[in-house]
Write a protein that holds these residues in place. Structure first.
Motif, PDB file in Angstrom:
ATOM      1  N   GLU A  39       0.825  -1.205   0.000  1.00 15.27           N
ATOM      2  CA  GLU A  39       0.000   0.000   0.000  1.00 15.27           C
ATOM      3  C   GLU A  39       0.864   1.262   0.000  1.00 15.27           C
ATOM      4  O   GLU A  39       0.538   2.250  -0.668  1.00 15.27           O
ATOM      5  CB  GLU A  39      -0.933  -0.017   1.214  1.00 15.27           C
ATOM      6  CG  GLU A  39      -1.965  -1.115   1.186  1.00 15.27           C
ATOM      7  CD  GLU A  39      -2.921  -0.979   0.017  1.00 15.27           C
ATOM      8  OE1 GLU A  39      -3.244   0.154  -0.381  1.00 15.27           O
ATOM      9  OE2 GLU A  39      -3.350  -2.015  -0.514  1.00 15.27           O
ATOM     10  N   LEU A  40       1.952   1.243   0.743  1.00 17.69           N
ATOM     11  CA  LEU A  40       2.850   2.404   0.746  1.00 17.69           C
ATOM     12  C   LEU A  40       3.453   2.629  -0.635  1.00 17.69           C
ATOM     13  O   LEU A  40       3.539   3.770  -1.113  1.00 17.69           O
ATOM     14  CB  LEU A  40       3.948   2.214   1.785  1.00 17.69           C
ATOM     15  CG  LEU A  40       3.544   2.361   3.257  1.00 17.69           C
ATOM     16  CD1 LEU A  40       4.695   1.960   4.165  1.00 17.69           C
ATOM     17  CD2 LEU A  40       3.101   3.792   3.558  1.00 17.69           C
ATOM     18  N   ARG A  41       3.896   1.543  -1.279  1.00 19.77           N
ATOM     19  CA  ARG A  41       4.447   1.686  -2.637  1.00 19.77           C
ATOM     20  C   ARG A  41       3.393   2.247  -3.593  1.00 19.77           C
ATOM     21  O   ARG A  41       3.677   3.119  -4.420  1.00 19.77           O
ATOM     22  CB  ARG A  41       4.939   0.337  -3.152  1.00 19.77           C
ATOM     23  CG  ARG A  41       6.189  -0.182  -2.470  1.00 19.77           C
ATOM     24  CD  ARG A  41       6.757  -1.371  -3.243  1.00 19.77           C
ATOM     25  NE  ARG A  41       7.725  -2.101  -2.437  1.00 19.77           N
ATOM     26  CZ  ARG A  41       7.470  -3.204  -1.755  1.00 19.77           C
ATOM     27  NH1 ARG A  41       6.254  -3.738  -1.796  1.00 19.77           N
ATOM     28  NH2 ARG A  41       8.408  -3.794  -1.048  1.00 19.77           N
ATOM     29  N   SER A  42       2.180   1.734  -3.481  1.00 19.80           N
ATOM     30  CA  SER A  42       1.107   2.185  -4.366  1.00 19.80           C
ATOM     31  C   SER A  42       0.827   3.662  -4.172  1.00 19.80           C
ATOM     32  O   SER A  42       0.645   4.406  -5.146  1.00 19.80           O
ATOM     33  CB  SER A  42      -0.161   1.372  -4.090  1.00 19.80           C
ATOM     34  OG  SER A  42      -1.228   1.825  -4.881  1.00 19.80           O
ATOM     35  N   ARG A  43       0.829   4.108  -2.930  1.00 15.84           N
ATOM     36  CA  ARG A  43       0.586   5.521  -2.664  1.00 15.84           C
ATOM     37  C   ARG A  43       1.710   6.391  -3.225  1.00 15.84           C
ATOM     38  O   ARG A  43       1.462   7.454  -3.793  1.00 15.84           O
ATOM     39  CB  ARG A  43       0.450   5.750  -1.156  1.00 15.84           C
ATOM     40  CG  ARG A  43      -0.903   5.342  -0.601  1.00 15.84           C
ATOM     41  CD  ARG A  43      -1.158   6.002   0.736  1.00 15.84           C
ATOM     42  NE  ARG A  43      -2.585   6.018   1.018  1.00 15.84           N
ATOM     43  CZ  ARG A  43      -3.163   6.807   1.913  1.00 15.84           C
ATOM     44  NH1 ARG A  43      -2.430   7.645   2.612  1.00 15.84           N
ATOM     45  NH2 ARG A  43      -4.459   6.771   2.108  1.00 15.84           N
ATOM     46  N   ARG A  44       2.939   5.934  -3.074  1.00 20.38           N
ATOM     47  CA  ARG A  44       4.065   6.715  -3.584  1.00 20.38           C
ATOM     48  C   ARG A  44       4.070   6.738  -5.105  1.00 20.38           C
ATOM     49  O   ARG A  44       4.386   7.752  -5.716  1.00 20.38           O
ATOM     50  CB  ARG A  44       5.375   6.160  -3.041  1.00 20.38           C
ATOM     51  CG  ARG A  44       5.576   6.499  -1.568  1.00 20.38           C
ATOM     52  CD  ARG A  44       7.039   6.480  -1.182  1.00 20.38           C
ATOM     53  NE  ARG A  44       7.247   7.125   0.099  1.00 20.38           N
ATOM     54  CZ  ARG A  44       8.438   7.322   0.634  1.00 20.38           C
ATOM     55  NH1 ARG A  44       9.531   6.916  -0.002  1.00 20.38           N
ATOM     56  NH2 ARG A  44       8.561   7.931   1.796  1.00 20.38           N
ATOM     57  N   ALA A  72       9.150   6.492   4.536  1.00 21.55           N
ATOM     58  CA  ALA A  72       7.729   6.547   4.875  1.00 21.55           C
ATOM     59  C   ALA A  72       7.564   6.373   6.378  1.00 21.55           C
ATOM     60  O   ALA A  72       8.429   5.812   7.059  1.00 21.55           O
ATOM     61  CB  ALA A  72       6.962   5.456   4.133  1.00 21.55           C
ATOM     62  N   THR A  73       6.462   6.857   6.913  1.00 19.22           N
ATOM     63  CA  THR A  73       6.246   6.812   8.357  1.00 19.22           C
ATOM     64  C   THR A  73       5.050   5.936   8.703  1.00 19.22           C
ATOM     65  O   THR A  73       4.018   5.978   8.026  1.00 19.22           O
ATOM     66  CB  THR A  73       6.022   8.227   8.920  1.00 19.22           C
ATOM     67  OG1 THR A  73       4.958   8.851   8.190  1.00 19.22           O
ATOM     68  CG2 THR A  73       7.280   9.059   8.790  1.00 19.22           C
ATOM     69  N   ALA A  74       5.210   5.160   9.763  1.00 16.43           N
ATOM     70  CA  ALA A  74       4.134   4.285  10.235  1.00 16.43           C
ATOM     71  C   ALA A  74       3.975   4.448  11.736  1.00 16.43           C
ATOM     72  O   ALA A  74       4.956   4.541  12.468  1.00 16.43           O
ATOM     73  CB  ALA A  74       4.432   2.826   9.900  1.00 16.43           C
ATOM     74  N   ARG A  75       2.742   4.502  12.186  1.00 17.94           N
ATOM     75  CA  ARG A  75       2.432   4.539  13.605  1.00 17.94           C
ATOM     76  C   ARG A  75       1.640   3.281  13.952  1.00 17.94           C
ATOM     77  O   ARG A  75       0.670   2.940  13.263  1.00 17.94           O
ATOM     78  CB  ARG A  75       1.593   5.772  13.965  1.00 17.94           C
ATOM     79  CG  ARG A  75       2.232   7.095  13.541  1.00 17.94           C
ATOM     80  CD  ARG A  75       3.420   7.457  14.405  1.00 17.94           C
ATOM     81  NE  ARG A  75       3.875   8.802  14.087  1.00 17.94           N
ATOM     82  CZ  ARG A  75       4.917   9.082  13.317  1.00 17.94           C
ATOM     83  NH1 ARG A  75       5.637   8.092  12.773  1.00 17.94           N
ATOM     84  NH2 ARG A  75       5.275  10.339  13.078  1.00 17.94           N
ATOM     85  N   LEU A  76       2.053   2.617  15.008  1.00 19.74           N
ATOM     86  CA  LEU A  76       1.394   1.409  15.458  1.00 19.74           C
ATOM     87  C   LEU A  76       0.642   1.686  16.749  1.00 19.74           C
ATOM     88  O   LEU A  76       1.243   2.139  17.726  1.00 19.74           O
ATOM     89  CB  LEU A  76       2.411   0.289  15.707  1.00 19.74           C
ATOM     90  CG  LEU A  76       3.567   0.110  14.724  1.00 19.74           C
ATOM     91  CD1 LEU A  76       4.453  -1.056  15.180  1.00 19.74           C
ATOM     92  CD2 LEU A  76       3.059  -0.110  13.314  1.00 19.74           C
ATOM     93  N   LEU A  77      -0.663   1.448  16.751  1.00 19.30           N
ATOM     94  CA  LEU A  77      -1.447   1.534  17.983  1.00 19.30           C
ATOM     95  C   LEU A  77      -1.483   0.131  18.570  1.00 19.30           C
ATOM     96  O   LEU A  77      -2.086  -0.783  17.997  1.00 19.30           O
ATOM     97  CB  LEU A  77      -2.859   2.043  17.685  1.00 19.30           C
ATOM     98  CG  LEU A  77      -2.938   3.483  17.169  1.00 19.30           C
ATOM     99  CD1 LEU A  77      -4.363   3.826  16.756  1.00 19.30           C
ATOM    100  CD2 LEU A  77      -2.440   4.459  18.222  1.00 19.30           C
ATOM    101  N   VAL A  78      -0.827  -0.064  19.718  1.00 20.05           N
ATOM    102  CA  VAL A  78      -0.531  -1.403  20.216  1.00 20.05           C
ATOM    103  C   VAL A  78      -1.221  -1.648  21.558  1.00 20.05           C
ATOM    104  O   VAL A  78      -1.053  -0.870  22.506  1.00 20.05           O
ATOM    105  CB  VAL A  78       0.990  -1.604  20.378  1.00 20.05           C
ATOM    106  CG1 VAL A  78       1.299  -3.008  20.885  1.00 20.05           C
ATOM    107  CG2 VAL A  78       1.700  -1.349  19.051  1.00 20.05           C
ATOM    108  N   GLY A  79      -1.995  -2.746  21.602  1.00 18.74           N
ATOM    109  CA  GLY A  79      -2.615  -3.169  22.836  1.00 18.74           C
ATOM    110  C   GLY A  79      -1.841  -4.296  23.488  1.00 18.74           C
ATOM    111  O   GLY A  79      -0.716  -4.628  23.081  1.00 18.74           O
ATOM    112  N   SER A  80      -2.452  -4.948  24.481  1.00 16.68           N
ATOM    113  CA  SER A  80      -1.712  -5.881  25.324  1.00 16.68           C
ATOM    114  C   SER A  80      -1.710  -7.323  24.826  1.00 16.68           C
ATOM    115  O   SER A  80      -0.912  -8.133  25.308  1.00 16.68           O
ATOM    116  CB  SER A  80      -2.291  -5.867  26.743  1.00 16.68           C
ATOM    117  OG  SER A  80      -3.657  -6.257  26.718  1.00 16.68           O
ATOM    118  N   GLY A  81      -2.570  -7.676  23.877  1.00 11.97           N
ATOM    119  CA  GLY A  81      -2.710  -9.074  23.512  1.00 11.97           C
ATOM    120  C   GLY A  81      -1.868  -9.497  22.324  1.00 11.97           C
ATOM    121  O   GLY A  81      -0.941  -8.786  21.885  1.00 11.97           O
ATOM    122  N   ASN A  82      -2.225 -10.664  21.780  1.00 12.98           N
ATOM    123  CA  ASN A  82      -1.505 -11.185  20.623  1.00 12.98           C
ATOM    124  C   ASN A  82      -1.693 -10.308  19.395  1.00 12.98           C
ATOM    125  O   ASN A  82      -0.841 -10.283  18.510  1.00 12.98           O
ATOM    126  CB  ASN A  82      -1.969 -12.614  20.319  1.00 12.98           C
ATOM    127  CG  ASN A  82      -1.436 -13.617  21.323  1.00 12.98           C
ATOM    128  OD1 ASN A  82      -0.436 -13.370  21.993  1.00 12.98           O
ATOM    129  ND2 ASN A  82      -2.124 -14.744  21.446  1.00 12.98           N
TER     130      ASN A  82
END
Length: 576
Positions: A39-44, A72-82
């Motif tokens: 998806e990042l490549r496609s956007r670029r 490119a920049t990525a943000r990960l919203l990370v919770g406690s589980g798997n």
């Protein structure tokens, strides 16, 4: 065909693989990272190609050469589980490819191996608890891509506490992007990828549970980060197909982890395929209608009686258009004959629009009743009384209350609008109800359940199942996503454009479904799962015809009916 499986089935399928040491998390994270890189490549490529085209003397291929992902920049919203572990491992792979990755930890307990892998790959870690909610939200929306890895299939209920506050702030800032209150310049919206499911949605039922223990979110409000794409593992989940959550999932991509769950790929005339395991939900795709024999080209030996005869009781002097639309939907789907029963003035309108309709009683192979008939008498002098009498006769034939020596064998029936209050206490599954949410709520109230339209819209699968349990009938609940519940499983179809929410569209659907039931009358009575399959097929045909009628623009109900022959022909051309 897409076949979605509930969380319990997925976990049960994972257990023996995990016991053997199969690296399911590694497979999932590798596939997730691959989707994000693509998806990042496609956007670029898109942005660089546009820049190259605008620049004087730009050389061909400039966009392709610049279409890497480094920087490119990525943000990960990370919770406690798997689910958070999948996200962290995917982030590590992105970082190794040159993406600037920042993991926003929304819980003090996150997957330790995933966190170590991210740090080893050069990823940054941000503890949300040490910053203000607004700071975290600004950090998240400034990225090229956001991965929602907060909650997976092991969670129940909505978002909680800090996660709910952060996601609410992120959603608010995304909604405001491009407005003057963010500083003038229009910022591009980041791509949002949900990991397995959008966090805070009902995995098994598509509901939107309210958040709990949040500081900034009002009590009772649901908060979900709308995804552009959901990458789901092992099998699709019902909540990705069912309303209202389906509208927040974006495009759904299933990653095969080798769990052995059914893919939903049908085999022609395979009756086992019509029975779903508990908790499964299906969505038909266009090719399925031909592959399963729902739509077929007539043979050289066919004639009007072998192709199906549909009896229609619809419309009144006040609402003659409903009769015209219902018979038009049936005729244009490809039925052999339509018989119309109604008052003389309505019959005249029907014949003026569709002269091939037969205005006389006789043997039929299915009925379509109720469209355009008021749900209750408007006065003591009921102008729709004769139509209600005809509806009762059709229902009596369908449910077997009339003996076969009077009218022939029992046949399927579509029950719409004003015919719904005339149902007997119990119905066989070849009686197919087609209410919208308000009509379903009224039907349920008439049988003792105190439920309002808003509750049906919030939990459509639950209430469609309840209506099926109370009546015995197959239930097609109309909406942007049409939910069909039969005795052997459920379907969720999202085939029509938003323009399809227009007066008369439901009448056309009644005719389409009546046509399919008539064409498969004998099997629909013998096979309890077939009416639901035919109902889902009708929703698919109806939706695709609406797209065909005027791609991207408004449609009227009669436009949809007129587009049906071309829609059927297109399906047949693509068979095999």
């Amino acid at each position: 065909m897409i076949e979605a499986h509930d969380a319990r089935s997925v976990r049960a399928a994972e257990e023996p693989l995990l016991a053997r040491g199969e690296p399911l998390m590694q497979r999932a994270s590798w596939a997730l990272a691959g989707v994000v890189l693509r998806e990042l490549r496609s956007r670029r490529e898109s942005s660089d190609g546009a820049s190259a085209g605008a620049g004087a003397g730009a050389r061909a291929g400039l966009g392709a050469r610049r279409a890497g992902v480094r920087g490119a920049t990525a943000r990960l919203l990370v919770g406690s589980g798997n689910n958070g572990g999948d996200t962290l491992f995917a982030g590590a792979r992105l970082a190794a490819r040159g993406v600037q990755v920042s993991a926003v930890l929304l819980d003090d307990r996150v997957h330790p191996a995933g966190l170590a892998a991210l740090r080893a790959a050069g990823g940054r870690v941000v503890h949300a608890s040490g910053r203000t909610v607004d700071e975290v939200a600004r950090h998240v929306v400034a990225a090229d891509v956001v991965l929602d890895g907060i909650l997976g299939i092991g969670a129940s209920g909505g978002l909680r506490g800090l996660a709910a506050d952060v996601v609410a702030a992120v959603v608010d800032r995304l909604d405001r992007l491009g407005r003057d209150d963010l500083g003038g310049a229009v910022a591009p919206r980041p791509l949002v990828v949900a990991v397995d499911v959008p966090s805070g949605t009902g995995v098994d039922d598509g509901t939107l549970p309210p958040v709990t223990a949040a500081r900034t979110v009002p009590t009772g409000r649901s908060v979900v980060l709308r995804a552009d794409r959901t990458v789901t593992f092992g099998a699709a989940k019902p909540g990705l197909l069912l309303p209202p959550a389906a509208a927040l999932a974006g495009e759904v991509e299933v990653v095969d982890l080798g769990l052995g769950l059914s893919t939903g790929r049908p085999r022609r005339d395979d009756h086992v395929e019509r029975t779903l395991r508990p908790g499964a939900v299906r969505r038909l795709e266009p090719a399925d209608l031909v592959r399963l024999g729902v739509v077929a080209e007539p043979s050289g030996a066919s004639h009007k009686y072998t192709r199906g005869v549909l009896g229609v009781v619809a419309g009144t002097e006040r609402f003659p258009g409903a009769a015209v639309l219902t018979v038009s939907g049936a005729v244009r789907t490809g039925i052999g004959m339509v018989r119309y029963l109604g008052d003389p003035s309505v019959t005249t309108a029907v014949l003026a629009a569709r002269p091939e309709v037969v205005p006389a009683a006789g043997r039929v192979q299915a009925w379509a009743v109720g469209s355009g008939i008021p749900a209750a008498p408007s006065s003591a002098d009921d102008p729709a009384r004769s139509q209600r009498t005809r509806v009762r006769h059709a229902l009596a034939q369908a449910t077997g209350e009339l003996s076969s020596d009077v009218v022939g064998d029992a046949v399927p029936v579509v029950v719409d609008a004003g015919a719904l209050p005339l149902l007997p206490d119990r119905c066989p599954p070849w009686v197919v109800l087609t209410p919208h949410a308000g009509e379903l709520a009224e039907l349920l109230r008439s049988r003792g359940d105190q439920v309002e339209r808003a509750e049906v819209e919030a939990e459509p699968l639950r209430w469609a199942r309840r209506a099926r349990d109370l009546t015995g009938a197959t239930v097609l609940l109309k909406g942007a996503v049409t939910v069909v519940v039969g005795p052997t499983g459920a379907y969720a179809q999202a085939d029509g454009p938003s323009w399809l929410s227009t007066a008369g569209a439901g009448d056309v659907l009644t005719g389409v479904l009546g046509s399919l039931l008539a064409a498969h009358s004998v099997d629909a009575v013998k096979d309890p799962g077939l009416p639901a399959l035919l109902a889902a097929s009708a929703a698919l045909l109806h939706g695709r015809a609406a797209h065909r009628a005027n791609p991207g623009g408004p449609v009227a109900a009669l436009d949809v009916a007129d587009a049906l022959p071309g829609t059927v022909a297109e399906l047949l051309r693509r068979r095999g």
